[in-house]
Write a protein that holds these residues in place. Structure first.
Motif, PDB file in Angstrom:
ATOM      1  N   ALA A   1       0.875  -1.169   0.000  1.00 35.79           N
ATOM      2  CA  ALA A   1       0.000   0.000   0.000  1.00 35.79           C
ATOM      3  C   ALA A   1       0.912   1.219   0.000  1.00 35.79           C
ATOM      4  O   ALA A   1       2.110   1.111   0.277  1.00 35.79           O
ATOM      5  N   PHE A   2       0.381   2.370  -0.294  1.00 35.89           N
ATOM      6  CA  PHE A   2       1.219   3.562  -0.389  1.00 35.89           C
ATOM      7  C   PHE A   2       1.904   3.843   0.945  1.00 35.89           C
ATOM      8  O   PHE A   2       1.262   3.938   1.993  1.00 35.89           O
ATOM      9  N   ASN A   3       3.229   3.963   0.880  1.00 42.31           N
ATOM     10  CA  ASN A   3       4.038   4.308   2.055  1.00 42.31           C
ATOM     11  C   ASN A   3       3.718   3.408   3.237  1.00 42.31           C
ATOM     12  O   ASN A   3       3.515   3.866   4.369  1.00 42.31           O
ATOM     13  N   SER A   4       3.704   2.100   2.987  1.00 40.60           N
ATOM     14  CA  SER A   4       3.334   1.125   4.019  1.00 40.60           C
ATOM     15  C   SER A   4       4.585   0.483   4.610  1.00 40.60           C
ATOM     16  O   SER A   4       5.589   0.298   3.929  1.00 40.60           O
ATOM     17  N   PHE A   5       4.518   0.137   5.896  1.00 42.10           N
ATOM     18  CA  PHE A   5       5.583  -0.655   6.490  1.00 42.10           C
ATOM     19  C   PHE A   5       5.623  -2.040   5.857  1.00 42.10           C
ATOM     20  O   PHE A   5       6.679  -2.674   5.801  1.00 42.10           O
ATOM     21  N   ASN A   6       4.481  -2.530   5.421  1.00 38.38           N
ATOM     22  CA  ASN A   6       4.383  -3.878   4.855  1.00 38.38           C
ATOM     23  C   ASN A   6       4.671  -3.817   3.367  1.00 38.38           C
ATOM     24  O   ASN A   6       3.996  -3.114   2.622  1.00 38.38           O
ATOM     25  N   ARG A   7       5.672  -4.596   2.973  1.00 38.55           N
ATOM     26  CA  ARG A   7       6.136  -4.512   1.594  1.00 38.55           C
ATOM     27  C   ARG A   7       6.917  -5.751   1.208  1.00 38.55           C
ATOM     28  O   ARG A   7       7.173  -6.640   2.031  1.00 38.55           O
ATOM     29  N   LEU A   8       7.296  -5.775  -0.041  1.00 41.91           N
ATOM     30  CA  LEU A   8       8.123  -6.838  -0.601  1.00 41.91           C
ATOM     31  C   LEU A   8       9.368  -6.187  -1.178  1.00 41.91           C
ATOM     32  O   LEU A   8       9.270  -5.171  -1.876  1.00 41.91           O
ATOM     33  N   ILE A   9      10.533  -6.724  -0.863  1.00 45.03           N
ATOM     34  CA  ILE A   9      11.750  -6.281  -1.537  1.00 45.03           C
ATOM     35  C   ILE A   9      12.393  -7.491  -2.199  1.00 45.03           C
ATOM     36  O   ILE A   9      12.157  -8.641  -1.792  1.00 45.03           O
ATOM     37  N   TRP A  10      13.170  -7.264  -3.217  1.00 45.71           N
ATOM     38  CA  TRP A  10      13.787  -8.372  -3.933  1.00 45.71           C
ATOM     39  C   TRP A  10      15.193  -7.988  -4.374  1.00 45.71           C
ATOM     40  O   TRP A  10      15.532  -6.809  -4.530  1.00 45.71           O
ATOM     41  N   ALA A  11      16.020  -9.022  -4.547  1.00 48.43           N
ATOM     42  CA  ALA A  11      17.382  -8.830  -5.032  1.00 48.43           C
ATOM     43  C   ALA A  11      17.754 -10.017  -5.910  1.00 48.43           C
ATOM     44  O   ALA A  11      17.551 -11.171  -5.508  1.00 48.43           O
ATOM     45  N   ASP A  12      18.261  -9.735  -7.095  1.00 47.30           N
ATOM     46  CA  ASP A  12      18.759 -10.777  -7.983  1.00 47.30           C
ATOM     47  C   ASP A  12      20.212 -11.057  -7.605  1.00 47.30           C
ATOM     48  O   ASP A  12      21.107 -10.254  -7.873  1.00 47.30           O
ATOM     49  N   VAL A  13      20.426 -12.206  -6.963  1.00 47.20           N
ATOM     50  CA  VAL A  13      21.723 -12.556  -6.386  1.00 47.20           C
ATOM     51  C   VAL A  13      22.455 -13.492  -7.344  1.00 47.20           C
ATOM     52  O   VAL A  13      21.908 -14.526  -7.754  1.00 47.20           O
ATOM     53  N   VAL A  14      23.680 -13.126  -7.687  1.00 50.24           N
ATOM     54  CA  VAL A  14      24.488 -13.903  -8.634  1.00 50.24           C
ATOM     55  C   VAL A  14      25.350 -14.879  -7.843  1.00 50.24           C
ATOM     56  O   VAL A  14      26.265 -14.467  -7.111  1.00 50.24           O
ATOM     57  N   ILE A  15      25.052 -16.169  -7.989  1.00 50.84           N
ATOM     58  CA  ILE A  15      25.790 -17.231  -7.302  1.00 50.84           C
ATOM     59  C   ILE A  15      26.568 -18.002  -8.351  1.00 50.84           C
ATOM     60  O   ILE A  15      25.991 -18.771  -9.126  1.00 50.84           O
ATOM     61  N   ASN A  16      27.863 -17.752  -8.395  1.00 53.47           N
ATOM     62  CA  ASN A  16      28.733 -18.343  -9.412  1.00 53.47           C
ATOM     63  C   ASN A  16      28.220 -17.968 -10.803  1.00 53.47           C
ATOM     64  O   ASN A  16      28.182 -16.805 -11.151  1.00 53.47           O
TER      65      ASN A  16
END
Length: 333
Positions: A181-196
């Motif tokens: 939701a707008f400016n919400s504490f509840n959220r999803l974050i993501w990172a594309d992690v390069v493993i080898n």
């Protein structure tokens, strides 16, 4: 009269068990039904004992409800039957932990001690990927200083930031956020992690809590309803985001929902769960009103297998307990 009451209780329990398939954001009573499921099952077990002593054929009814619950809700207990050995493949140690700001908002020396203890514990564990919820970024950049990291959070009324971290020993190619939701504490974050020579998408989520602090009884009921509906909607957003991922996914976070819930069922239908695959017995990550429940999880999509699972019940720096899983990336066909 007793027989009728036990049969009625059994019928209500059966409805509560199958309510796991109904999204509370579309029909909120289903969420209340799933919350009541453990208590209803206790009553159903008592009904089963009663009918067995009566040598009544009605004992089949409560027995069927209990079996139905165990079949539908796979995440309550685990025998670790799907744990896979790493062999000669590299294992990646993943930790998920709701740190509850490590007492930062107490504005006392306790925060400094808790932060130091947390940094020491994390350095000893030597994780490869860490997903943290309810973090205040102040001083967190000094933890595991050689690691890559991504943070996203909301500004508090006091001017602090509170949000989520992904910290990785492996390089992060891209990262981003999705607010529920707008400016919400509840959220999803993501990172594309390069493993080898491979890339996985690590997702960290924190779903809405009930927020019972200083709330009246009526307000608590409203907060329960709001939390159930919000998390149901959050789960759909997470599921859609996973479907869009170009990479295999590892999902960590605080769901604020137990395994016998629509949210857990929605995500576990798409993903494997670390505890289900590699855990043993009954595990918990939080004490809710004195009852141990598992609301913090590590999931993974096909092609990512779990070789171990652990909950650190001796780490009491937060109201949650950290969980750890070793993952192995399978070779692509």
């Amino acid at each position: 009269m007793t027989k009728r009451l036990f049969l009625l209780l059994t019928a209500i329990a059966a409805i509560a068990v199958v309510a796991i398939y109904i999204p509370p954001d579309e029909f909120y009573p289903a969420g209340f039904a799933t919350l009541a499921t453990p208590f209803l099952l206790i009553g159903t077990a008592i009904a089963l004992v009663y009918f067995l002593f009566q040598k009544s054929r009605w004992s089949l009814a409560p027995a069927a409800v209990i079996v139905l619950f165990l079949v539908i809700t796979n995440g309550m207990f685990s025998l670790g039957l799907h744990k896979e050995g790493a062999g000669d493949r590299e294992t990646v140690k993943v930790i998920s932990y709701n740190v509850n700001a490590l007492n930062y908002f107490d504005r006392s020396q306790k925060y400094t001690g808790t932060l130091t203890a947390f940094a020491s514990w994390l350095s000893n564990v030597r994780p490869d990927i860490v997903c943290l919820q309810e973090t205040v970024p102040a001083n967190f950049y000094k933890i595991l200083p050689s690691y890559y990291r991504y943070f996203s959070g909301k500004e508090t009324l006091e001017g602090d930031s509170l949000g989520l971290f992904i910290i990785s020993r492996y390089p992060i190619a891209f990262a981003g956020k999705r607010e529920f939701a707008f400016n919400s504490f509840n959220r999803l974050i993501w990172a594309d992690v390069v493993i080898n020579h491979d890339t996985i998408r690590v997702i960290n989520v924190h779903l809405k809590s009930y927020n019972f602090y200083k709330a009246s009884r009526l307000r608590k009921l409203k907060n329960i309803k709001g939390g159930l509906m919000a998390r149901s909607y959050h789960a759909k957003l997470i599921r859609n985001f996973i479907d869009e991922s170009p990479y295999r996914v590892v999902l960590c976070g605080d769901l604020n929902e137990p395994p016998h819930s629509y949210v857990y069922h929605t995500l576990s239908h798409k993903l494997r769960n670390a505890f289900e695959d590699a855990g043993t017995g009954y595990s918990y990550t939080y004490n809710f009103l004195g009852s141990p429940v598992r609301i913090d999880n590590i999931f993974a999509s096909d092609g990512v297998v779990f070789s171990s699972y652990k909950a650190y019940h001796d780490i009491t720096l937060s109201d949650h307990f950290p969980i750890e899983a070793d993952i192995v990336l399978q070779d692509r066909d």
